[in-house]
Design a protein around this motif. Structure first.
Motif, PDB file in Angstrom:
ATOM      1  N   ASP A 152       0.820  -1.212   0.000  1.00 19.12           N
ATOM      2  CA  ASP A 152       0.000   0.000   0.000  1.00 19.12           C
ATOM      3  C   ASP A 152       0.855   1.262   0.000  1.00 19.12           C
ATOM      4  OD1 ASP A 152      -2.310  -1.466  -0.036  1.00 19.12           O
ATOM      5  OD2 ASP A 152      -2.747  -1.230   2.104  1.00 19.12           O
ATOM      6  N   ILE A 153       1.911   1.248   0.783  1.00 18.02           N
ATOM      7  CA  ILE A 153       2.787   2.422   0.849  1.00 18.02           C
ATOM      8  C   ILE A 153       3.526   2.619  -0.467  1.00 18.02           C
ATOM      9  CG2 ILE A 153       4.869   3.368   1.927  1.00 18.02           C
ATOM     10  CD1 ILE A 153       3.860   2.176   4.570  1.00 18.02           C
ATOM     11  N   GLU A 154       4.073   1.522  -1.015  1.00 15.41           N
ATOM     12  CA  GLU A 154       4.848   1.639  -2.251  1.00 15.41           C
ATOM     13  C   GLU A 154       3.977   2.021  -3.444  1.00 15.41           C
ATOM     14  OE1 GLU A 154       6.907  -2.110  -2.457  1.00 15.41           O
ATOM     15  OE2 GLU A 154       8.618  -1.329  -1.331  1.00 15.41           O
ATOM     16  N   SER A 155       2.730   1.550  -3.473  1.00 13.42           N
ATOM     17  CA  SER A 155       1.862   1.863  -4.599  1.00 13.42           C
ATOM     18  C   SER A 155       1.192   3.228  -4.448  1.00 13.42           C
ATOM     19  CB  SER A 155       0.786   0.784  -4.753  1.00 13.42           C
ATOM     20  OG  SER A 155      -0.127   0.844  -3.678  1.00 13.42           O
ATOM     21  N   GLY A 156       1.219   3.776  -3.246  1.00 16.81           N
ATOM     22  CA  GLY A 156       0.596   5.069  -2.998  1.00 16.81           C
ATOM     23  C   GLY A 156      -0.895   4.968  -2.713  1.00 16.81           C
ATOM     24  N   ALA A 157      -1.395   3.755  -2.501  1.00 16.13           N
ATOM     25  CA  ALA A 157      -2.825   3.551  -2.273  1.00 16.13           C
ATOM     26  C   ALA A 157      -3.297   4.251  -1.005  1.00 16.13           C
ATOM     27  CB  ALA A 157      -3.139   2.056  -2.204  1.00 16.13           C
ATOM     28  N   LEU A 158      -2.494   4.212   0.049  1.00 18.91           N
ATOM     29  CA  LEU A 158      -2.892   4.864   1.301  1.00 18.91           C
ATOM     30  C   LEU A 158      -3.027   6.374   1.121  1.00 18.91           C
ATOM     31  CD1 LEU A 158      -0.777   2.980   3.984  1.00 18.91           C
ATOM     32  CD2 LEU A 158      -3.210   2.796   3.555  1.00 18.91           C
ATOM     33  N   GLU A 159      -2.082   6.947   0.404  1.00 14.97           N
ATOM     34  CA  GLU A 159      -2.106   8.388   0.176  1.00 14.97           C
ATOM     35  C   GLU A 159      -3.321   8.781  -0.655  1.00 14.97           C
ATOM     36  OE1 GLU A 159      -1.120  12.145   0.805  1.00 14.97           O
ATOM     37  OE2 GLU A 159      -0.029  10.455   1.666  1.00 14.97           O
ATOM     38  N   ARG A 160      -3.621   7.988  -1.694  1.00 12.18           N
ATOM     39  CA  ARG A 160      -4.794   8.279  -2.522  1.00 12.18           C
ATOM     40  C   ARG A 160      -6.079   8.142  -1.709  1.00 12.18           C
ATOM     41  NH1 ARG A 160      -1.802   5.348  -6.212  1.00 12.18           N
ATOM     42  NH2 ARG A 160      -3.013   3.455  -5.854  1.00 12.18           N
ATOM     43  N   ALA A 161      -6.171   7.104  -0.892  1.00 12.40           N
ATOM     44  CA  ALA A 161      -7.370   6.895  -0.073  1.00 12.40           C
ATOM     45  C   ALA A 161      -7.553   8.041   0.917  1.00 12.40           C
ATOM     46  CB  ALA A 161      -7.282   5.561   0.662  1.00 12.40           C
ATOM     47  N   ARG A 162      -6.462   8.492   1.507  1.00  5.35           N
ATOM     48  CA  ARG A 162      -6.541   9.607   2.459  1.00  5.35           C
ATOM     49  C   ARG A 162      -6.978  10.887   1.740  1.00  5.35           C
ATOM     50  NH1 ARG A 162      -1.312  10.867   5.767  1.00  5.35           N
ATOM     51  NH2 ARG A 162      -0.695   9.744   3.938  1.00  5.35           N
ATOM     52  N   THR A 163      -6.437  11.112   0.544  1.00  6.66           N
ATOM     53  CA  THR A 163      -6.807  12.299  -0.228  1.00  6.66           C
ATOM     54  C   THR A 163      -8.285  12.269  -0.595  1.00  6.66           C
ATOM     55  OG1 THR A 163      -4.584  12.351  -1.154  1.00  6.66           O
ATOM     56  CG2 THR A 163      -6.243  13.636  -2.294  1.00  6.66           C
ATOM     57  N   VAL A 164      -8.772  11.101  -1.015  1.00  3.13           N
ATOM     58  CA  VAL A 164     -10.187  10.966  -1.372  1.00  3.13           C
ATOM     59  C   VAL A 164     -11.063  11.213  -0.154  1.00  3.13           C
ATOM     60  CG1 VAL A 164     -11.941   9.288  -2.084  1.00  3.13           C
ATOM     61  CG2 VAL A 164      -9.803   9.464  -3.357  1.00  3.13           C
ATOM     62  N   ARG A 165     -10.691  10.616   0.986  1.00  3.40           N
ATOM     63  CA  ARG A 165     -11.491  10.790   2.202  1.00  3.40           C
ATOM     64  C   ARG A 165     -11.505  12.258   2.652  1.00  3.40           C
ATOM     65  NH1 ARG A 165     -15.959   9.355   4.190  1.00  3.40           N
ATOM     66  NH2 ARG A 165     -16.127  10.202   6.253  1.00  3.40           N
ATOM     67  N   GLU A 166     -10.361  12.939   2.535  1.00  2.00           N
ATOM     68  CA  GLU A 166     -10.310  14.361   2.899  1.00  2.00           C
ATOM     69  C   GLU A 166     -11.211  15.188   1.997  1.00  2.00           C
ATOM     70  OE1 GLU A 166      -6.160  15.321   2.711  1.00  2.00           O
ATOM     71  OE2 GLU A 166      -5.741  14.446   4.682  1.00  2.00           O
ATOM     72  N   GLU A 167     -11.231  14.858   0.699  1.00  3.46           N
ATOM     73  CA  GLU A 167     -12.077  15.581  -0.252  1.00  3.46           C
ATOM     74  C   GLU A 167     -13.555  15.346   0.064  1.00  3.46           C
ATOM     75  OE1 GLU A 167     -13.597  17.846  -3.290  1.00  3.46           O
ATOM     76  OE2 GLU A 167     -11.608  17.851  -2.391  1.00  3.46           O
ATOM     77  N   ILE A 168     -13.915  14.099   0.372  1.00  2.58           N
ATOM     78  CA  ILE A 168     -15.307  13.791   0.731  1.00  2.58           C
ATOM     79  C   ILE A 168     -15.697  14.542   1.997  1.00  2.58           C
ATOM     80  CG2 ILE A 168     -16.812  11.962   1.592  1.00  2.58           C
ATOM     81  CD1 ILE A 168     -15.421  10.071  -0.383  1.00  2.58           C
ATOM     82  N   GLU A 169     -14.815  14.541   2.988  1.00  2.00           N
ATOM     83  CA  GLU A 169     -15.125  15.236   4.243  1.00  2.00           C
ATOM     84  C   GLU A 169     -15.240  16.746   4.022  1.00  2.00           C
ATOM     85  OE1 GLU A 169     -13.406  15.521   8.748  1.00  2.00           O
ATOM     86  OE2 GLU A 169     -13.371  13.582   7.727  1.00  2.00           O
ATOM     87  N   ARG A 170     -14.395  17.296   3.156  1.00  4.72           N
ATOM     88  CA  ARG A 170     -14.478  18.724   2.846  1.00  4.72           C
ATOM     89  C   ARG A 170     -15.832  19.045   2.207  1.00  4.72           C
ATOM     90  NH1 ARG A 170     -14.430  21.796  -1.180  1.00  4.72           N
ATOM     91  NH2 ARG A 170     -13.893  20.225  -2.704  1.00  4.72           N
TER      92      ARG A 170
END
Length: 153
Positions: free
Chosen positions: A84-102
């Motif tokens: 997850d860290i190497e593929s960037g999946a965690l970062e993308r998921a966090r970005t998506v969740r932040e956008e939804i929360e915004r």
């Protein structure tokens, strides 16, 4: 944990699993080499000792297998985290969740949102830490943003 710490933990677990797999009873290994099917006949004064030793060896191998299973599960979790860290999946998921929360925080009364428990509901009020929602039945409840799946289109 950082990626380097995860990889170090992965290497340590792999080494531990290999070591557990290599543990054997050298005496019983020698007996297996010299006797057909690895067994000794039922006659002789040392047979009871040998059978007891075999039983202990079998119990130890079962215990080692249990430990290996636990370590393998932990290893799989670590591999998933590294991937997850190497593929960037965690970062993308966090970005998506932040956008939804915004987008949820900017909801206005009357907007429709998808709640994890109630489905599509109407927003009554947007608070700092939660949304007050209303179901079709008229039931109102303040729900934390973490329980709201996202806004409806």
């Amino acid at each position: 944990m950082t990626i380097d710490q995860l990889k170090q933990r992965h290497a340590a677990l792999t080494k531990k699993i290999e070591q557990l797999g290599q543990l054997t009873d050298s005496h019983l290994d020698g007996v297996r080499q010299h006797f057909h099917l690895g067994t000794v006949g039922s006659a002789g004064p040392n047979n009871a000792k040998l059978n007891a030793r075999r039983a202990r060896s079998m119990d130890m191998s079962i215990d080692r297998a249990k430990k290996q299973i636990e370590l393998m599960r932990e290893l799989q979790v670590l591999e998933g985290q590294i991937k997850d860290i190497e593929s960037g999946a965690l970062e993308r998921a966090r970005t998506v969740r932040e956008e939804i929360e915004r987008r949820l925080r900017s909801s206005k009364p009357g907007d429709k949102v998808l709640d994890s428990a109630y489905g599509v509901v109407a927003v009554v009020r947007a608070n700092q830490k939660s949304l007050t929602i209303m179901c079709d039945s008229g039931y109102k409840e303040a729900r934390p943003y973490s329980l709201i799946v996202g806004p409806c289109a």
